[in-house]
Write a protein that holds these residues in place. Structure first.
Motif, short mmCIF file in Angstrom:
data_model
loop_
_atom_site.label_atom_id
_atom_site.label_comp_id
_atom_site.label_asym_id
_atom_site.label_seq_id
_atom_site.Cartn_x
_atom_site.Cartn_y
_atom_site.Cartn_z
N PHE A 50 0.83 -1.20 0.00
CA PHE A 50 0.00 0.00 0.00
C PHE A 50 0.87 1.26 0.00
O PHE A 50 1.78 1.35 -0.79
CB PHE A 50 -0.99 -0.03 1.17
CG PHE A 50 -1.66 -1.36 1.33
CD1 PHE A 50 -1.55 -2.07 2.51
CD2 PHE A 50 -2.36 -1.92 0.28
CE1 PHE A 50 -2.14 -3.32 2.65
CE2 PHE A 50 -2.96 -3.17 0.42
CZ PHE A 50 -2.85 -3.87 1.59
N SER A 51 0.58 2.22 0.90
CA SER A 51 1.35 3.45 0.95
C SER A 51 1.96 3.61 2.33
O SER A 51 1.29 3.44 3.35
CB SER A 51 0.46 4.66 0.66
OG SER A 51 -0.06 4.61 -0.64
N ILE A 52 3.24 3.92 2.37
CA ILE A 52 3.90 4.23 3.63
C ILE A 52 4.21 5.72 3.61
O ILE A 52 5.09 6.17 2.87
CB ILE A 52 5.19 3.41 3.81
CG1 ILE A 52 4.87 1.92 3.79
CG2 ILE A 52 5.87 3.78 5.12
CD1 ILE A 52 6.08 1.02 3.86
N ARG A 53 3.49 6.47 4.39
CA ARG A 53 3.60 7.93 4.37
C ARG A 53 3.71 8.46 5.81
O ARG A 53 3.50 7.74 6.78
CB ARG A 53 2.38 8.54 3.68
CG ARG A 53 2.14 8.00 2.27
CD ARG A 53 3.01 8.63 1.24
NE ARG A 53 2.41 9.85 0.76
CZ ARG A 53 1.53 9.89 -0.26
NH1 ARG A 53 1.18 8.78 -0.88
NH2 ARG A 53 1.02 11.03 -0.66
N GLY A 54 4.01 9.72 5.93
CA GLY A 54 4.10 10.35 7.25
C GLY A 54 5.43 10.14 7.94
O GLY A 54 5.55 10.36 9.15
N LEU A 55 6.47 9.71 7.19
CA LEU A 55 7.80 9.61 7.77
C LEU A 55 8.40 11.01 7.86
O LEU A 55 8.45 11.72 6.86
CB LEU A 55 8.69 8.71 6.91
CG LEU A 55 8.23 7.26 6.72
CD1 LEU A 55 9.13 6.58 5.72
CD2 LEU A 55 8.23 6.52 8.04
N GLY A 56 8.85 11.40 9.03
CA GLY A 56 9.39 12.75 9.11
C GLY A 56 9.72 13.19 10.52
O GLY A 56 9.84 12.38 11.44
N VAL A 57 9.84 14.47 10.68
CA VAL A 57 10.22 15.07 11.96
C VAL A 57 9.34 16.29 12.22
O VAL A 57 8.92 16.98 11.30
CB VAL A 57 11.70 15.50 11.97
CG1 VAL A 57 12.61 14.30 11.92
CG2 VAL A 57 12.00 16.44 10.81
#
Length: 234
Positions: A50-57
């Motif tokens: 699917f989608s892997i999103r929201g990786l961040g700081v």
């Protein structure tokens, strides 16, 4: 797009992605089902995982920098900037498309819920591409005023770039995870460089062949992405 520019763009996107990922523990990770509704194209669905999103700081309480990736099975995308004609029917597809966004997020946190406004740039690349000759030949027949037309074109899908904006609403079921509803509108394109020929004419007349080089033709990556997912906090 030259080969050198293509490589530089790929490297730039990868650098942004991998600089952010190691710090993802300071933020959240989202796993979602994302669906893409392209302008003048066919409804497209995600591919596992699917989608892997929201990786961040989090830069502060209200601002965050995020990235991620989605793999789409695109059913059909339109091609624009063809010199002789334009069509509202998709010409490219099906194919697989990798989408990598880099976004600035304004987040408004309430009790058990969040609202986020997003915007930024993205890169995409399509592979295992096919042309929809049914729609392409239909557009050629209309342009030429012919009864029949058969085409044969080569192309080279380049790296696509663009911008997007959107919003996300999150409701937390527990302190560790929540449900997310998100919508983003993407505007971008990628060089395609259609080159080839088509043969056709009237049913009562002789056939003729024309050579064509649509060097400025581009994949039109414009459309609405809708995501439903789970947010996991660290």
């Amino acid at each position: 797009m030259t080969c050198k520019l293509f490589k530089r763009s790929i490297i730039s996107i990868c650098v942004c992605f991998f600089l952010i990922v190691p710090f993802a523990n300071a933020q959240e990770v989202g796993l979602s089902f994302s669906y893409f509704l392209p302008k003048n194209g066919y409804f497209s669905t995600p591919i596992s995982p699917f989608s892997i999103r929201g990786l961040g700081v989090d830069l502060n309480r209200y601002v965050a920098l995020q990235t991620g990736a989605s793999l789409y099975r695109m059913s059909g995308l339109n091609v624009k900037d063809i010199e002789d004609f334009k069509t509202e029917d998709p010409i490219l597809g099906p194919n697989f498309t990798i989408l990598v966004p880099v976004e600035l997020v304004l987040q408004f946190v309430g009790r058990g819920q969040e609202f986020r406004i997003k915007g930024g740039g993205f890169g995409f690349y399509g592979f295992d591409n096919k042309l929809n000759y049914g729609n392409l030949d239909k557009a050629i027949r209309k342009y030429e005023g012919w009864d029949v037309a058969n085409s044969a074109f080569d192309f080279d899908h380049g790296l696509g770039l663009g911008y997007f904006f959107g919003a996300e609403y999150i409701i937390f079921v527990t302190r560790q995870w929540g449900l997310s509803l998100e919508a983003n509108y993407f505007v971008g394109d990628a060089g395609l460089g259609l080159k080839g020929s088509y043969t056709g004419g009237m049913m009562t007349g002789p056939l003729e062949t024309k050579q064509k080089d649509y060097a400025d033709s581009k994949v039109d990556f414009t459309g609405l992405e809708i995501s439903i997912g789970i947010i996991i906090t660290q």
